[in-house]
Design an enzyme around this catalytic site. Structure first.
Site, short mmCIF file in Angstrom:
data_model
loop_
_atom_site.label_atom_id
_atom_site.label_comp_id
_atom_site.label_asym_id
_atom_site.label_seq_id
_atom_site.Cartn_x
_atom_site.Cartn_y
_atom_site.Cartn_z
N HIS A 3 -9.45 21.35 52.93
CA HIS A 3 -10.73 21.05 52.28
C HIS A 3 -11.33 19.75 52.78
CE1 HIS A 3 -9.54 24.40 49.74
NE2 HIS A 3 -10.84 24.60 49.72
N GLU A 56 -9.40 36.73 48.53
CA GLU A 56 -8.73 35.61 49.21
C GLU A 56 -7.22 35.84 49.34
OE1 GLU A 56 -10.70 31.67 48.46
OE2 GLU A 56 -10.40 32.37 46.41
N ASP A 69 -8.59 31.17 52.76
CA ASP A 69 -7.38 31.47 52.01
C ASP A 69 -6.77 32.80 52.42
OD1 ASP A 69 -6.72 29.30 50.33
OD2 ASP A 69 -8.54 29.69 49.18
N CYS A 86 -17.52 33.96 53.09
CA CYS A 86 -17.93 32.57 52.84
C CYS A 86 -16.89 31.57 53.35
CB CYS A 86 -18.22 32.34 51.36
SG CYS A 86 -16.79 32.59 50.31
C1 PEP Z 1 -12.03 30.42 51.37
O1 PEP Z 1 -10.87 30.39 50.94
O2 PEP Z 1 -12.36 30.97 52.44
C2 PEP Z 1 -13.11 29.78 50.60
C3 PEP Z 1 -14.36 29.89 50.95
O3 PEP Z 1 -12.75 28.99 49.54
P1 PEP Z 1 -12.17 27.50 49.72
O4 PEP Z 1 -12.28 27.15 51.18
O5 PEP Z 1 -12.96 26.61 48.86
O6 PEP Z 1 -10.74 27.66 49.28
MG MG Z 2 -10.54 29.74 48.93
#
Ligand code: PEP
Ligand code: MG
Length: 588
Positions: free
Chosen positions: A210, A453, A477, A524
């Protein structure tokens, strides 16, 4: 001497500037910029801490038991001497006045400078005094922890109220600064969002950690997983960050500097060229419309999304409202106002708000590393965390429903896997509506979607489609859990592979099944914002991509050059291959 450090390329472009080291201390230290008007109160905090440590050391010295070894007294005298040495005090004052660092950051920065001077001493006795200095500084930091101080301020412009002679700071305060740290939490990163840094380097982190994601959203070159960078780079060293190659060059020669200066200008030109696509519709050569949506972390990110022509927000990572507040979670009103700001900011376009995804590499409090759980990525995170605290979750759901009265809001639930989690979530959503009804509060309709995910979710996509209006694939994920590698761990970053046949199979089936049932599906995760993946995702039938605003125009360029129907057969070949990267021409 010029040398280079290699890491993982996470945010594109070239940054050239002076290194600002966020030193890691055994005591947790906050790093933030202060306002010029706060310089004197910050200096006062520093002086108070110094006085307190002086009194503490004097007291210890004067009250040593008669039979204590003579070395003890000598050590305390050395500590007293170091504390009163101008080398420390004047330097720290300089970092506060010149760079507008908060007192703790200034202190650890100066510690770093002086410690290096000790390291270079020939006399082994003097060299060892570095440890004493560290102890003195830690005493001061502990005192400062107890002293109230101004709140972090992220968007301070640098000013130069005065200069310190001892510090090697630039006359020109417009010199670009790049941040070098062992580790930065996503919340730290967010705090630096509107700050002066033109690049980031961290020792740890994977490509889709992140911290890397927030770095990418800042649209400035960044390298993570650079292992020892924060030990090798010194305060104020000139460094080049090559965010395309994942390389950090320290103290470059004039020839290297000139070469990278040229590359930097080329990248700027390319960026300007892409800007011309802002108002071009994202339609493929064969007339297929593609929705390019924005991922945001804060409501204030919505203008950036509109600027690049995003047709909505596909992922608002609401957890950033919850982080770095020492556990004091935002109440319903605060959340409602934040969601409403995002909705208003998008001027009628849809906003997809994901419920809080706390846990793993997104701790609530950046100073508290999650060491209580054996494996946080597999632990109580995202929807699991929300369902474990229904009162907190209901508060968030009510706030989102109320914001939906002001525009199109979609509700997105992260990391679901089980039927009972789906049922509990939907039951709590009904309950939130009834609570608002009972209060006579105004709220709006929401479409409800699930993130895919976890491989278990992708494999039971039909169940998800029975319960939800839309799906959004979180490839970050999905890849982590399919390939059993921690996305934040640079030691296994080489195994993180969006093109692994198993990942592609789960992704392709999720897209195909959703389309077959006439439900909307988007991606996403970071994969959606990678132009090298655009053609493949189009070929697999994806028509909705959500990514950082900074990536939208590069992906749009790929979309408008693609013939989606002709990509279908090729995408099936890629899917059937043992080495998809080879077929895509991405293998080196
Ligand atoms: C993902 O896991 O691809 C996602 C968009 O969520 P995050 O990156 O916030 O875990
Ligand atoms: Mg995620």
């Amino acid at each position: 001497m010029t040398f280079s450090v290699h890491g993982l390329a996470v945010a594109r472009g070239i940054a050239i500037g002076r290194a600002v080291l966020v030193a890691s201390s055994r005591v947790d230290v906050a790093h933030y910029f202060i306002e010029p008007a706060q310089v004197s109160s910050e200096l006062r905090r520093l002086a108070q801490a110094r006085e307190a440590v002086l009194a503490e050391l004097n007291h210890l010295h004067d009250n040593l038991p008669k039979d204590s070894p003579p070395e003890l007294s000598a050590i305390l005298e050395v500590h007293l001497m170091l504390l009163q040495d101008s080398m420390l005090e004047e330097g720290v004052t300089g970092w506060i006045r010149e760079r507008l660092y908060n007192a703790e950051w200034a202190l650890t920065s100066q510690l770093d400078v002086v410690a290096r001077q000790f390291d270079e001493m020939d006399d082994p006795y003097l060299r060892e005094r570095k440890g004493d200095l560290e102890q003195v500084v830690e005493r001061m930091l502990r005192h400062m922890k107890g002293v109230t101080h101004v709140m972090p301020h992220a968007s301070v412009k640098r000013g130069s109220p005065s200069r310190q002679q001892d510090l090697q700071l630039d006359d020109d305060m417009d010199v670009p600064l790049v941040l070098v740290a062992h580790d930065l939490s996503p919340a730290d990163m967010l705090q630096f969002k509107q700050s002066v840094f033109t690049g980031f380097v961290t020792d740890v982190g994977g490509k889709t950690s992140h911290t890397a994601i927030v770095a990418r959203s800042l649209d400035i070159p960044a390298v993570v997983g650079a292992r020892t960078a924060s030990q090798l780079v010194r305060q104020d060293d000139w460094i080049i960050i090559d965010g395309d190659a994942g390389v950090v060059i320290v103290n470059p020669s004039p020839i290297i500097l000139a070469e990278y200066g040229f590359k930097q200008r080329q990248a700027d030109l390319e960026r300007e060229r892409l800007l011309r696509l802002r108002h071009t519709p994202a339609v493929t050569l064969d007339g297929q419309r593609v929705d390019l949506l924005a991922n945001i972390e804060m409501p204030e990110d919505s203008p950036a999304a509109l600027d690049v022509g995003a047709v909505g927000v596909g992922l608002f990572r609401s957890e950033f409202l919850f982080m770095g507040r020492a556990g004091a979670l935002p109440d319903e009103e605060e959340q409602y106002l934040a969601y409403k700001r995002a909705v208003d900011g998008m001027k009628g376009l849809p906003v997809t708000i994901r419920t809080v995804d706390i846990g793993a590499d997104k701790p609530l409090d950046r100073t508290v590393k999650d060491e209580t759980h054996l494996n946080p990525a597999l632990g109580l995170r995202a929807i699991r965390w929300s369902l474990a605290d229904p009162a907190m979750f209901l508060t968030q759901l009510r706030a989102i429903l109320r914001a939906a009265a002001h525009g199109q809001v979609h509700l997105l639930i992260p990391m679901l896997a089980h039927a009972r989690e789906i049922k509990q979530t939907l039951a709590l959503l009904d309950k939130a509506r009834s609570q608002l009804d009972a209060r006579g509060a105004v709220f709006g309709p929401v479409k409800v979607g699930a993130m895919i995910e976890v491989p278990a979710a992708a494999l039971s996509v039909k169940m998800f489609l029975r319960h939800f209006d839309f799906l959004s694939v979180g490839t970050n994920d999905l890849i982590q859990y399919t390939l059993a590698i921690d996305r934040a761990d640079e030691l296994v970053a080489h195994l993180y592979d969006p093109l692994h046949p198993a990942v592609l199979r789960l992704l392709a089936d999720t897209i195909a099944e959703s389309r077959a049932q006439g439900k909307s599906v988007s991606v996403c995760g970071e994969m959606a914002g990678d132009p090298a993946m655009t053609r493949l995702l189009l070929g697999l039938g994806l028509r909705s991509f959500s990514m950082h605003p900074t990536q939208i125009l590069a992906v749009k360029q790929e979309v408008i050059r693609a013939d989606a129907s002709r990509l279908e057969a090729w995408a099936q070949d890629v899917l059937a291959s043992d080495e998809p990267a080879e077929l895509m021409g991405l293998k080196n």
